[in-house]
Design an enzyme around this catalytic site. Structure first.
Site, mmCIF file in Angstrom:
data_model
loop_
_atom_site.group_PDB
_atom_site.id
_atom_site.type_symbol
_atom_site.label_atom_id
_atom_site.label_comp_id
_atom_site.label_asym_id
_atom_site.label_seq_id
_atom_site.Cartn_x
_atom_site.Cartn_y
_atom_site.Cartn_z
ATOM 1 N N THR A 86 5.393 -9.433 12.674
ATOM 2 C CA THR A 86 5.528 -8.379 13.704
ATOM 3 C C THR A 86 4.771 -7.155 13.183
ATOM 4 O O THR A 86 5.361 -6.138 12.850
ATOM 5 C CB THR A 86 7.012 -7.997 13.940
ATOM 6 O OG1 THR A 86 7.563 -7.647 12.655
ATOM 7 C CG2 THR A 86 7.793 -9.142 14.535
ATOM 8 N N GLU A 152 16.455 -9.678 7.745
ATOM 9 C CA GLU A 152 16.365 -9.980 6.308
ATOM 10 C C GLU A 152 16.255 -8.669 5.537
ATOM 11 O O GLU A 152 15.754 -7.672 6.040
ATOM 12 C CB GLU A 152 15.161 -10.889 6.026
ATOM 13 C CG GLU A 152 13.844 -10.417 6.549
ATOM 14 C CD GLU A 152 13.106 -9.452 5.622
ATOM 15 O OE1 GLU A 152 12.206 -8.754 6.100
ATOM 16 O OE2 GLU A 152 13.477 -9.379 4.430
ATOM 17 N N HIS A 255 13.132 6.394 -8.001
ATOM 18 C CA HIS A 255 12.022 6.422 -8.962
ATOM 19 C C HIS A 255 10.802 7.041 -8.286
ATOM 20 O O HIS A 255 10.237 6.422 -7.363
ATOM 21 C CB HIS A 255 11.676 5.009 -9.427
ATOM 22 C CG HIS A 255 12.848 4.271 -9.996
ATOM 23 N ND1 HIS A 255 13.519 4.680 -11.136
ATOM 24 C CD2 HIS A 255 13.526 3.182 -9.543
ATOM 25 C CE1 HIS A 255 14.519 3.860 -11.369
ATOM 26 N NE2 HIS A 255 14.556 2.951 -10.429
ATOM 27 N N GLY A 257 6.973 8.182 -7.597
ATOM 28 C CA GLY A 257 5.734 7.448 -7.822
ATOM 29 C C GLY A 257 4.631 7.986 -6.935
ATOM 30 O O GLY A 257 4.726 9.102 -6.413
ATOM 31 N N CYS A 264 6.486 -3.430 4.713
ATOM 32 C CA CYS A 264 7.690 -3.101 5.499
ATOM 33 C C CYS A 264 7.908 -1.628 5.745
ATOM 34 O O CYS A 264 7.954 -1.192 6.891
ATOM 35 C CB CYS A 264 8.909 -3.699 4.808
ATOM 36 S SG CYS A 264 8.862 -5.478 4.800
ATOM 37 N N LYS A 325 3.635 -2.914 -5.541
ATOM 38 C CA LYS A 325 4.757 -2.948 -6.496
ATOM 39 C C LYS A 325 4.525 -4.131 -7.421
ATOM 40 O O LYS A 325 3.663 -4.987 -7.132
ATOM 41 C CB LYS A 325 6.076 -3.082 -5.744
ATOM 42 C CG LYS A 325 6.211 -4.416 -5.013
ATOM 43 C CD LYS A 325 7.500 -4.559 -4.273
ATOM 44 C CE LYS A 325 8.654 -4.859 -5.176
ATOM 45 N NZ LYS A 325 9.848 -5.331 -4.464
ATOM 46 N N ARG A 332 -0.754 -4.762 0.700
ATOM 47 C CA ARG A 332 -0.628 -4.046 1.972
ATOM 48 C C ARG A 332 -0.108 -2.624 1.752
ATOM 49 O O ARG A 332 0.933 -2.430 1.130
ATOM 50 C CB ARG A 332 0.276 -4.817 2.952
ATOM 51 C CG ARG A 332 -0.410 -6.010 3.593
ATOM 52 C CD ARG A 332 0.527 -6.835 4.446
ATOM 53 N NE ARG A 332 1.459 -7.598 3.615
ATOM 54 C CZ ARG A 332 2.307 -8.505 4.130
ATOM 55 N NH1 ARG A 332 2.338 -8.706 5.446
ATOM 56 N NH2 ARG A 332 3.113 -9.198 3.352
HETATM 57 C C1 UDX Z 1 11.513 -3.488 1.307
HETATM 58 C C2 UDX Z 1 13.023 -3.387 1.370
HETATM 59 O O1 UDX Z 1 13.511 -3.025 0.084
HETATM 60 C C3 UDX Z 1 13.599 -4.742 1.776
HETATM 61 O O2 UDX Z 1 14.999 -4.624 1.917
HETATM 62 C C4 UDX Z 1 12.993 -5.149 3.120
HETATM 63 O O3 UDX Z 1 13.483 -6.408 3.524
HETATM 64 C C5 UDX Z 1 11.485 -5.216 3.000
HETATM 65 O O4 UDX Z 1 10.972 -3.958 2.566
HETATM 66 P P1 UDX Z 1 9.681 -4.350 -0.336
HETATM 67 O O5 UDX Z 1 8.781 -3.568 0.580
HETATM 68 O O6 UDX Z 1 9.332 -5.753 -0.643
HETATM 69 O O7 UDX Z 1 11.185 -4.396 0.302
HETATM 70 O O8 UDX Z 1 9.733 -3.598 -1.722
HETATM 71 P P2 UDX Z 1 10.634 -2.453 -2.351
HETATM 72 O O9 UDX Z 1 11.053 -2.918 -3.668
HETATM 73 O O10 UDX Z 1 11.642 -1.999 -1.391
HETATM 74 O O11 UDX Z 1 9.562 -1.259 -2.564
HETATM 75 C C6 UDX Z 1 8.902 -0.721 -1.448
HETATM 76 C C7 UDX Z 1 7.978 0.387 -1.947
HETATM 77 O O12 UDX Z 1 8.741 1.489 -2.431
HETATM 78 C C8 UDX Z 1 7.068 -0.041 -3.097
HETATM 79 O O13 UDX Z 1 5.782 0.532 -2.892
HETATM 80 C C9 UDX Z 1 7.721 0.598 -4.316
HETATM 81 O O14 UDX Z 1 6.772 0.915 -5.330
HETATM 82 C C10 UDX Z 1 8.292 1.863 -3.730
HETATM 83 N N1 UDX Z 1 9.439 2.381 -4.478
HETATM 84 C C11 UDX Z 1 10.574 1.653 -4.529
HETATM 85 C C12 UDX Z 1 9.347 3.629 -5.076
HETATM 86 O O15 UDX Z 1 8.309 4.288 -5.022
HETATM 87 N N2 UDX Z 1 10.422 4.130 -5.735
HETATM 88 C C13 UDX Z 1 11.590 3.426 -5.821
HETATM 89 O O16 UDX Z 1 12.527 3.919 -6.441
HETATM 90 C C14 UDX Z 1 11.664 2.144 -5.213
#
Ligand code: UDX
Length: 436
Positions: A86, A152, A255, A257, A264, A325, A332
């Site tokens: 989506t 999810e 955290h 960054g 997402c 990450k 993406r």
């Molecule tokens: C996210 C949601 O966590 C998950 O529940 C949903 O289903 C999909 O989207 P995801 O995008 O895979 O998961 O990764 P996530 O670990 O959430 O990190 C998302 C982004 O936030 C990354 O770029 C990460 O580097 C950043 N991030 C995360 C931070 O900058 N600081 C943090 O403390 C945590």
């Protein structure tokens, strides 16, 4: 139970495989024959720790299969999960593009036989399940079905553990019959007392967006506080501990960054704002979080420029990590996609490394970037090293060795992985995000 999973991308493949691990019989369907052929050969099209082994195990034990043809599994199945993409619509207006959902629904509708629950697994705008039900009724008036929403909450790189040990399972249903099917599907989790949050469909659909938007907001919040820490000379890592120990706040997602990325948060925050806009409302906090996130990447470019004495031209910069990450090959909306071109444009020489993302990065980043086989090669003759993505292999670099390899010695830690004092002792200048 017999389950059909439509879509073998990041969500569908992980969810289908984990359902098979629960003991269900799962048929994963995808239109993309190349992807299905790869899966049939045991190749996994995405990098997700532990997935290859789990797919192989469940295929071997006869609970998981792959096909491009959904007909027989839909006809004999108890539930069909829609886990197709989506994406943000190509119009660029932030709407979620539901083309794939509606196309899949039409195909499913013609094959339905016997009572079946059609479950939205993809992140979909509120009201999508109603549209899915309408399409099915129009396409196959005799179909005996219910629709449901089961969003999810999987993080890339931790998807299997997030699935197997979720904080909760959210199910949006309108009938007891649909509820019973979903509770049966998640029974293995139920037995480990995972909370099942049962609600109506619209609430379940909105819950996913609200969760992701909150997490994105939490990140933008700590990123702004980190900038204030930089100005004041305070330490955001200690501050995050200090606030995160409050049970009402929680220590996760604090955290700082270079900004959040991924498939997402950027997509879901935009879609949620559109959903509100359609109701004549605005989500100003979410809007601010999105704006702060965009600005954060620009601030990182300025940080690098300032550290290099005001200009990048002619300077060599090592970039460690490109993916959005660690533990994923997914590029993406990775901050690197914004930050690296800006540095290149000003005449910097970029030497990059990433354990999984370089193949994908080569399609998304401008030509001219030098891709290297390891962090040390990237740092050779560099004036600065940027830790962009906190992959484990960058957490204990041999700083003495790196110091001998570099021309100048600027360490720019955009993920606050290292202790500033330790890095400075090794002869580097150190700049983190909110580190005093
Ligand atoms: C996210 C949601 O966590 C998950 O529940 C949903 O289903 C999909 O989207 P995801 O995008 O895979 O998961 O990764 P996530 O670990 O959430 O990190 C998302 C982004 O936030 C990354 O770029 C990460 O580097 C950043 N991030 C995360 C931070 O900058 N600081 C943090 O403390 C945590």
């Amino acid at each position: 139970m017999k389950i059909t999973m439509i879509g073998t991308g990041y969500v569908g493949l992980v969810t289908g495989t984990c359902f098979a691990e629960f003991g269900h019989h799962v048929t994963c369907v995808d239109k993309d024959k190349t992807k299905i052929d790869k899966l049939l050969q045991g190749d996994i099209p995405i990098y997700e720790p532990g997935l290859k082994r789990l797919v192989a195990k469940n295929c071997k034990e006869g609970r998981l299969r792959f096909t491009t043809d959904l007909s027989d599994s839909v006809a004999s199945g108890d539930a069909v999960f829609l886990a197709v993409g989506t994406p943000t619509s190509r119009r660029g207006d932030g709407y979620a593009d539901l083309t794939y959902i509606y196309e899949a629904t039409k195909e499913i509708a013609t094959e339905l036989k016997g009572y079946t629950v059609i479950v939205d697994k993809s992140t979909v705008p509120v009201g999508t399940a109603d549209q899915v039900a309408r399409i099915i009724r129009e396409t196959n008036p005799a179909a005996e079905f219910d629709v449901a929403s089961n969003p999810e909450f999987l993080r890339e790189g931790a998807a299997i553990s997030d699935f197997m040990r979720p904080d909760r399972v959210v199910i949006g249903v309108e009938t007891t019959r649909a509820e019973e099917v979903l509770r049966e599907i998640y029974k293995p989790l139920y037995l480990q007392e995972t909370p099942i949050v049962k609600t109506d469909i619209k609430t379940a659909e909105l819950t996913k967006y609200a969760a992701n938007a909150f997490l994105a907001t939490k990140i933008s919040y700590i990123n702004e506080i980190a900038l204030l820490c930089d100005s004041i000379g305070a330490d955001v890592v200690s501050l995050a501990k200090g606030i995160g120990m409050d049970g009402r706040i929680g220590g996760k997602f604090l955290h700082p960054g270079p900004g959040y990325g991924g498939s997402c948060f950027p997509k879901d925050t935009m879609a949620l704002m559109r959903i509100a806009q359609e109701q004549g409302q605005s989500l100003r906090i979410v809007e601010a979080a999105v704006e702060v996130n965009g600005a954060q990447k620009a601030k990182m470019v300025k940080k690098v420029r300032d550290i290099l004495g005001g200009q990048e031209a002619g300077k060599t910069i090592a970039v460690l990590g490109l993916t959005f990450k660690p533990e994923t090959d997914d590029m993406r909306d990775a901050p690197a996609i914004t930050i690296l071109p800006a540095l290149l444009e000003k005449g910097a020489v970029i030497k990059a490394h990433d354990p999984q993302g370089m193949d994908e990065a080569k399609h998304l980043l401008p030509n001219g970037i030098i891709y290297t086989d390891n962090a040390y090669e990237a740092c050779t003759d560099a004036d600065a090293v940027i830790l962009m993505t906190e992959w484990n292999q960058y957490r204990a670099l041999d700083l003495e060795k790196i110091h001998t390899l570099m021309r100048s010695h600027h360490f720019i830690d955009l993920r606050n992985v290292y202790e500033p004092g330790h890095v400075r002792e090794k002869g580097f200048t150190y700049s983190g995000v909110g580190r005093s």
